[in-house]
Design a protein around this motif. Sequence first.
Motif, PDB file in Angstrom:
ATOM      1  N   VAL A  70     -18.583  40.981 -25.987  1.00 22.63           N
ATOM      2  CA  VAL A  70     -18.569  42.049 -26.990  1.00 22.63           C
ATOM      3  C   VAL A  70     -17.339  41.977 -27.887  1.00 22.63           C
ATOM      4  CG1 VAL A  70     -18.491  44.556 -27.302  1.00 22.63           C
ATOM      5  CG2 VAL A  70     -20.008  43.569 -25.575  1.00 22.63           C
ATOM      6  N   LEU A  71     -16.199  41.626 -27.338  1.00 24.51           N
ATOM      7  CA  LEU A  71     -14.969  41.576 -28.131  1.00 24.51           C
ATOM      8  C   LEU A  71     -14.756  40.217 -28.785  1.00 24.51           C
ATOM      9  CD1 LEU A  71     -12.488  43.536 -25.824  1.00 24.51           C
ATOM     10  CD2 LEU A  71     -13.855  44.391 -27.741  1.00 24.51           C
ATOM     11  N   ASP A  72     -15.599  39.248 -28.457  1.00 25.29           N
ATOM     12  CA  ASP A  72     -15.358  37.881 -28.905  1.00 25.29           C
ATOM     13  C   ASP A  72     -16.306  37.405 -30.001  1.00 25.29           C
ATOM     14  OD1 ASP A  72     -13.512  37.810 -26.751  1.00 25.29           O
ATOM     15  OD2 ASP A  72     -15.115  37.207 -25.384  1.00 25.29           O
ATOM     16  N   ALA A  73     -17.540  37.842 -29.973  1.00 24.05           N
ATOM     17  CA  ALA A  73     -18.572  37.289 -30.856  1.00 24.05           C
ATOM     18  C   ALA A  73     -18.347  37.700 -32.306  1.00 24.05           C
ATOM     19  CB  ALA A  73     -19.950  37.759 -30.394  1.00 24.05           C
ATOM     20  N   GLY A  74     -18.833  36.858 -33.209  1.00 21.38           N
ATOM     21  CA  GLY A  74     -18.704  37.166 -34.630  1.00 21.38           C
ATOM     22  C   GLY A  74     -19.466  38.411 -35.040  1.00 21.38           C
ATOM     23  N   GLU A  75     -20.597  38.646 -34.418  1.00 23.18           N
ATOM     24  CA  GLU A  75     -21.414  39.826 -34.718  1.00 23.18           C
ATOM     25  C   GLU A  75     -21.846  40.498 -33.426  1.00 23.18           C
ATOM     26  OE1 GLU A  75     -22.314  41.278 -37.555  1.00 23.18           O
ATOM     27  OE2 GLU A  75     -21.522  39.783 -38.964  1.00 23.18           O
ATOM     28  N   VAL A  76     -21.908  41.817 -33.455  1.00 20.28           N
ATOM     29  CA  VAL A  76     -22.460  42.599 -32.353  1.00 20.28           C
ATOM     30  C   VAL A  76     -23.510  43.541 -32.927  1.00 20.28           C
ATOM     31  CG1 VAL A  76     -22.007  44.368 -30.611  1.00 20.28           C
ATOM     32  CG2 VAL A  76     -20.420  42.449 -30.879  1.00 20.28           C
ATOM     33  N   LEU A  77     -24.690  43.501 -32.344  1.00 17.77           N
ATOM     34  CA  LEU A  77     -25.793  44.362 -32.761  1.00 17.77           C
ATOM     35  C   LEU A  77     -26.301  45.140 -31.560  1.00 17.77           C
ATOM     36  CD1 LEU A  77     -27.731  41.587 -34.683  1.00 17.77           C
ATOM     37  CD2 LEU A  77     -26.562  43.482 -35.794  1.00 17.77           C
ATOM     38  N   VAL A  78     -26.658  46.379 -31.794  1.00 18.93           N
ATOM     39  CA  VAL A  78     -27.328  47.168 -30.762  1.00 18.93           C
ATOM     40  C   VAL A  78     -28.794  47.297 -31.168  1.00 18.93           C
ATOM     41  CG1 VAL A  78     -27.504  49.422 -29.641  1.00 18.93           C
ATOM     42  CG2 VAL A  78     -25.245  48.435 -30.119  1.00 18.93           C
ATOM     43  N   VAL A  79     -29.667  46.964 -30.244  1.00 20.79           N
ATOM     44  CA  VAL A  79     -31.107  47.100 -30.480  1.00 20.79           C
ATOM     45  C   VAL A  79     -31.598  48.283 -29.656  1.00 20.79           C
ATOM     46  CG1 VAL A  79     -33.328  45.945 -30.497  1.00 20.79           C
ATOM     47  CG2 VAL A  79     -31.232  44.596 -30.718  1.00 20.79           C
ATOM     48  N   ALA A  80     -32.330  49.159 -30.306  1.00 19.09           N
ATOM     49  CA  ALA A  80     -32.759  50.394 -29.647  1.00 19.09           C
ATOM     50  C   ALA A  80     -34.234  50.671 -29.896  1.00 19.09           C
ATOM     51  CB  ALA A  80     -31.928  51.573 -30.145  1.00 19.09           C
ATOM     52  N   LEU A  81     -34.817  51.452 -29.009  1.00 17.55           N
ATOM     53  CA  LEU A  81     -36.142  52.015 -29.212  1.00 17.55           C
ATOM     54  C   LEU A  81     -36.014  53.224 -30.128  1.00 17.55           C
ATOM     55  CD1 LEU A  81     -37.354  51.861 -25.535  1.00 17.55           C
ATOM     56  CD2 LEU A  81     -38.549  50.774 -27.441  1.00 17.55           C
ATOM     57  N   ALA A  82     -36.863  53.310 -31.129  1.00 19.14           N
ATOM     58  CA  ALA A  82     -36.808  54.413 -32.077  1.00 19.14           C
ATOM     59  C   ALA A  82     -37.229  55.723 -31.433  1.00 19.14           C
ATOM     60  CB  ALA A  82     -37.698  54.111 -33.276  1.00 19.14           C
ATOM     61  N   ASP A  83     -36.800  56.810 -32.013  1.00 23.40           N
ATOM     62  CA  ASP A  83     -37.284  58.120 -31.592  1.00 23.40           C
ATOM     63  C   ASP A  83     -38.710  58.310 -32.126  1.00 23.40           C
ATOM     64  OD1 ASP A  83     -36.191  58.106 -34.218  1.00 23.40           O
ATOM     65  OD2 ASP A  83     -36.185  60.288 -34.239  1.00 23.40           O
ATOM     66  N   GLY A  84     -39.414  59.292 -31.606  1.00 23.19           N
ATOM     67  CA  GLY A  84     -40.764  59.585 -32.075  1.00 23.19           C
ATOM     68  C   GLY A  84     -41.819  58.591 -31.619  1.00 23.19           C
ATOM     69  N   ARG A  85     -41.514  57.805 -30.586  1.00 25.43           N
ATOM     70  CA  ARG A  85     -42.459  56.780 -30.144  1.00 25.43           C
ATOM     71  C   ARG A  85     -43.723  57.366 -29.530  1.00 25.43           C
ATOM     72  NH1 ARG A  85     -37.890  55.851 -27.803  1.00 25.43           N
ATOM     73  NH2 ARG A  85     -38.655  55.837 -25.654  1.00 25.43           N
ATOM     74  N   GLU A  86     -43.647  58.609 -29.065  1.00 26.51           N
ATOM     75  CA  GLU A  86     -44.790  59.213 -28.375  1.00 26.51           C
ATOM     76  C   GLU A  86     -46.005  59.374 -29.299  1.00 26.51           C
ATOM     77  OE1 GLU A  86     -42.154  62.217 -30.216  1.00 26.51           O
ATOM     78  OE2 GLU A  86     -41.807  60.634 -28.737  1.00 26.51           O
TER      79      GLU A  86
END
Length: 217
Positions: free
Chosen positions: A102-118
């Motif tokens: 996390v502290l080393d990579a050129g890019e950090v992305l968080v991938v998430a499930l969207a709200d309202g999926r129901e």
Amino acid sequence: MKPSAHRYSELERQAVYRAIAERRDMRHFLPDPVAPEVLQRLLWAAHHAPSVGYMQPWRFIRITDRALREAMHGLVEEERLATARALGEREEEFMRLKVEGVLDAGEVLVVALADGRERHVFGRRTLPEMDLASVACAIENMWLAARAEGLGLGWVSIFDPDRLAALLAMPEGARPVAILCVGHVADFYPRPMLEIEHWAERLPLAEVLGENRWPGG
């Protein structure tokens, strides 16, 4: 048997299978930045993944704030210690593993499930977890594209999802699935790192493939 008229050329097919074979869950990164146009191609690949009912449940958050990265690293470190304790006799072995960049990579992305999926019922009425399966497809698309671009990608899942969601001000109902570390690497591991570290081995295909019944049944 006659080959499909729709198949790619021999070189194109080799490239696809090479990316699959050489994809690695990377933990060691160089500090070099990722070119913006390359990052956009990786996101394009992720966004063109298949999704059940065409729900497209993935959401991406690019982390560019250093303080936020450090806070995320703190969450990962807390869970790393908790995971080690939960492993019992393998605690020391686990603690020797490098599990994130996390502290080393050129890019950090968080991938998430969207709200309202129901509200998405198509394909989820009996299998509601297909939203998660769809997000996993997006991550795999990005992973293979990154390998083709010569970049490493590491999927970090060692964190408390509720605390990470709060840290990133996600709306109620959204849920983080992965922290992705993306960047340049000195070398790709010749084999999966957990094989190299003798943590686990890939199962033979015959053990996971059955015909008309459960494998081995």
